[in-house]
Write a protein that holds these residues in place. Structure first.
Motif, short mmCIF file in Angstrom:
data_model
loop_
_atom_site.label_atom_id
_atom_site.label_comp_id
_atom_site.label_asym_id
_atom_site.label_seq_id
_atom_site.Cartn_x
_atom_site.Cartn_y
_atom_site.Cartn_z
N VAL A 1 12.04 6.42 -4.49
CA VAL A 1 11.88 7.87 -4.39
C VAL A 1 12.79 8.42 -3.29
O VAL A 1 13.47 9.43 -3.47
CB VAL A 1 10.40 8.24 -4.13
CG1 VAL A 1 10.25 9.72 -3.89
CG2 VAL A 1 9.54 7.79 -5.29
N PRO B 1 9.18 3.61 -8.79
CA PRO B 1 8.50 4.34 -7.72
C PRO B 1 7.13 3.71 -7.41
O PRO B 1 6.41 3.29 -8.31
CB PRO B 1 8.31 5.75 -8.29
CG PRO B 1 9.30 5.85 -9.39
CD PRO B 1 9.50 4.47 -9.93
N GLY B 2 6.80 3.65 -6.14
CA GLY B 2 5.52 3.11 -5.72
C GLY B 2 5.51 1.62 -5.45
O GLY B 2 4.48 1.06 -5.11
N THR B 3 6.64 0.96 -5.59
CA THR B 3 6.70 -0.49 -5.37
C THR B 3 7.09 -0.84 -3.95
O THR B 3 7.10 -2.01 -3.60
CB THR B 3 7.69 -1.15 -6.34
OG1 THR B 3 8.98 -0.57 -6.14
CG2 THR B 3 7.27 -0.97 -7.77
N GLY B 4 7.44 0.13 -3.13
CA GLY B 4 7.83 -0.14 -1.76
C GLY B 4 9.31 -0.41 -1.59
O GLY B 4 9.75 -0.84 -0.54
N ARG C 1 11.68 1.51 1.90
CA ARG C 1 11.21 2.87 2.15
C ARG C 1 11.88 3.47 3.38
O ARG C 1 12.20 4.66 3.41
CB ARG C 1 9.70 2.88 2.32
CG ARG C 1 8.96 2.72 1.02
CD ARG C 1 7.48 2.75 1.22
NE ARG C 1 6.79 2.61 -0.06
CZ ARG C 1 5.50 2.36 -0.18
NH1 ARG C 1 4.75 2.22 0.90
NH2 ARG C 1 4.97 2.25 -1.37
N GLY D 1 0.81 -1.21 0.00
CA GLY D 1 0.00 0.00 0.00
C GLY D 1 0.85 1.26 0.00
O GLY D 1 2.05 1.23 0.27
N ALA D 2 0.20 2.37 -0.28
CA ALA D 2 0.92 3.64 -0.35
C ALA D 2 1.44 4.08 1.01
O ALA D 2 2.45 4.77 1.10
CB ALA D 2 0.02 4.71 -0.94
N SER D 3 0.78 3.69 2.08
CA SER D 3 1.21 4.12 3.41
C SER D 3 1.95 3.03 4.18
O SER D 3 2.30 3.23 5.34
CB SER D 3 -0.01 4.57 4.22
OG SER D 3 -0.89 3.48 4.40
#
Length: 138
Positions: free
Chosen positions: A96, A89-92, A31, A23-25
């Motif tokens: 980023v 980006p966005g894969t965890g 991360r 998930g995004a969070s």
């Protein structure tokens, strides 16, 4: 039961499990590493800017060194984070955070270098911008 079957069973079981969506969070290891590297590099930028602004004072020499170490940490850890990332980006995977860490780390290194050069020239009693030679060329 053969050795080949025993060794191949865990690999087949791992390959048959579908990847879990991140998930995004959700906070993953990638991360977290990218965020820590970016925060250390950001601290290096702040200390480097303060050292540059106050190069002849208390922060000048020491602040430049601290900013240099923090910037190099950000560049190295952010680069390793980018090198081991499997996706974009966005894969965890911290892509980023790794990019931000590398960029901020490079800025911190440049600021620290400028602060160190300026603080050394102030200690030697000569201006860092070459202002002492302006009257000689007229």
């Amino acid at each position: 039961m053969s050795v080949r079957y025993v060794l191949a069973a865990p690999v087949a079981a791992y390959a048959s499990v579908p990847p879990v969506a991140v998930g995004a969070s959700d906070l993953t290891v990638g991360r977290l590493v990218g965020a820590v590297a970016a925060l250390v590099a950001l601290a290096g930028v702040v200390v480097g800017a303060l050292a540059l602004a106050r190069s002849s004072g208390r922060i000048g020499g020491r602040g430049g060194g601290v900013a240099l170490v923090a910037g190099l940490f950000g560049v190295v850890v952010g680069g390793v984070d980018l090198a081991v990332a499997d996706g974009g980006p966005g894969t965890g995977n911290g892509v980023v955070g790794g990019v931000v860490a590398v960029v901020l780390g490079l800025v911190a290194v440049v600021l620290s270098r400028l602060a160190l050069v300026r603080s050394r020239s102030h200690r030697a009693g000569r201006p860092a911008d070459g202002a002492e030679h302006e009257g000689a060329h007229q």
